[in-house]
Motif scaffolding. Structure first.
Motif, PDB file in Angstrom:
ATOM      1  N   GLN A 190       0.789  -1.230   0.000  1.00 20.63           N
ATOM      2  CA  GLN A 190       0.000   0.000   0.000  1.00 20.63           C
ATOM      3  C   GLN A 190       0.823   1.284   0.000  1.00 20.63           C
ATOM      4  O   GLN A 190       0.404   2.307   0.529  1.00 20.63           O
ATOM      5  N   GLN A 191       2.015   1.229  -0.600  1.00 18.08           N
ATOM      6  CA  GLN A 191       2.752   2.472  -0.841  1.00 18.08           C
ATOM      7  C   GLN A 191       3.629   2.308  -2.080  1.00 18.08           C
ATOM      8  O   GLN A 191       3.933   1.199  -2.492  1.00 18.08           O
ATOM      9  N   VAL A 192       4.018   3.445  -2.676  1.00 19.92           N
ATOM     10  CA  VAL A 192       4.892   3.421  -3.844  1.00 19.92           C
ATOM     11  C   VAL A 192       6.331   3.358  -3.335  1.00 19.92           C
ATOM     12  O   VAL A 192       6.742   4.166  -2.504  1.00 19.92           O
ATOM     13  N   VAL A 193       7.094   2.367  -3.826  1.00 18.20           N
ATOM     14  CA  VAL A 193       8.483   2.179  -3.403  1.00 18.20           C
ATOM     15  C   VAL A 193       9.392   2.049  -4.628  1.00 18.20           C
ATOM     16  O   VAL A 193       8.924   1.779  -5.733  1.00 18.20           O
ATOM     17  N   VAL A 194      10.702   2.227  -4.411  1.00 19.74           N
ATOM     18  CA  VAL A 194      11.692   2.040  -5.473  1.00 19.74           C
ATOM     19  C   VAL A 194      11.912   0.541  -5.648  1.00 19.74           C
ATOM     20  O   VAL A 194      12.192  -0.174  -4.683  1.00 19.74           O
ATOM     21  N   GLU A 195      11.786   0.069  -6.887  1.00 16.66           N
ATOM     22  CA  GLU A 195      12.047  -1.342  -7.166  1.00 16.66           C
ATOM     23  C   GLU A 195      13.452  -1.542  -7.738  1.00 16.66           C
ATOM     24  O   GLU A 195      14.145  -2.469  -7.394  1.00 16.66           O
ATOM     25  N   LYS A 196      13.855  -0.633  -8.645  1.00 14.83           N
ATOM     26  CA  LYS A 196      15.160  -0.815  -9.292  1.00 14.83           C
ATOM     27  C   LYS A 196      15.763   0.539  -9.630  1.00 14.83           C
ATOM     28  O   LYS A 196      15.056   1.446 -10.071  1.00 14.83           O
ATOM     29  N   LEU A 197      17.070   0.644  -9.424  1.00 10.91           N
ATOM     30  CA  LEU A 197      17.831   1.828  -9.817  1.00 10.91           C
ATOM     31  C   LEU A 197      18.766   1.430 -10.947  1.00 10.91           C
ATOM     32  O   LEU A 197      19.510   0.461 -10.824  1.00 10.91           O
ATOM     33  N   GLY A 198      18.722   2.162 -12.047  1.00  5.85           N
ATOM     34  CA  GLY A 198      19.613   1.885 -13.180  1.00  5.85           C
ATOM     35  C   GLY A 198      20.799   2.820 -13.128  1.00  5.85           C
ATOM     36  O   GLY A 198      20.636   4.035 -13.057  1.00  5.85           O
ATOM     37  N   GLY A 199      21.988   2.266 -13.158  1.00  5.86           N
ATOM     38  CA  GLY A 199      23.210   3.072 -13.103  1.00  5.86           C
ATOM     39  C   GLY A 199      23.346   4.007 -14.288  1.00  5.86           C
ATOM     40  O   GLY A 199      22.689   3.817 -15.318  1.00  5.86           O
ATOM     41  N   PRO A 200      24.197   5.040 -14.155  1.00  2.00           N
ATOM     42  CA  PRO A 200      24.320   6.055 -15.207  1.00  2.00           C
ATOM     43  C   PRO A 200      24.726   5.496 -16.571  1.00  2.00           C
ATOM     44  O   PRO A 200      24.453   6.106 -17.592  1.00  2.00           O
TER      45      PRO A 200
END
Length: 135
Positions: free
Chosen positions: A35-45
């Motif tokens: 029930q909340q929006v969370v970060v699933e994946k971070l893509g490197g630069p």
């Protein structure tokens, strides 16, 4: 507040600011969980657009932001931040409703988005479409 709008985890805003201000990431994929929006994946630069599009599950909705670099006709380096609402036809109806009803509120939390794309299959968020919108 409508019952389908989920709170946004502070980490989402923090990571978005890092993408926007420091260019720490090429992209961020978000999901609604517990029930909340969370970060699933971070893509490197250094990750590519293909790395980005392959981060989406085939049958689940997601939100994402992508920092698109390009060169203008005048040979200037620019970047635009895209917001993508991924809602594949194969995802559950309830999931689509939850993501659709929460999208605008979530997007407002991320200050600096320049373009939005809605995609139900990968062809609707191809690199050509992104380029066409940015330039």
């Amino acid at each position: 507040m409508q019952h389908l709008e989920w709170p946004v985890h502070d980490d989402c805003k923090l990571r978005f600011m890092e993408l926007k201000a420091k260019r720490s990431y090429r992209f961020i994929v978000f999901k609604i969980e517990k029930q909340q929006v969370v970060v699933e994946k971070l893509g490197g630069p250094n990750e590519s657009y293909d790395d980005f599009t392959s981060s989406f599950p085939a049958d689940e909705c997601r939100y994402a932001v992508y920092d698109f670099d390009f060169t203008t006709i005048e040979n200037c380096q620019k970047s635009k931040i895209f917001f993508i609402a991924w809602s594949p036809d194969t995802s559950k109806v309830r999931m689509k409703m939850v993501y659709a009803s929460s999208k605008d509120r979530f997007k407002r939390e991320l200050d600096g988005i320049q373009f939005e794309l809605q995609a139900t299959d990968p062809s609707e968020m191809s690199l050509d479409i992104v380029k066409g919108r940015a330039i």
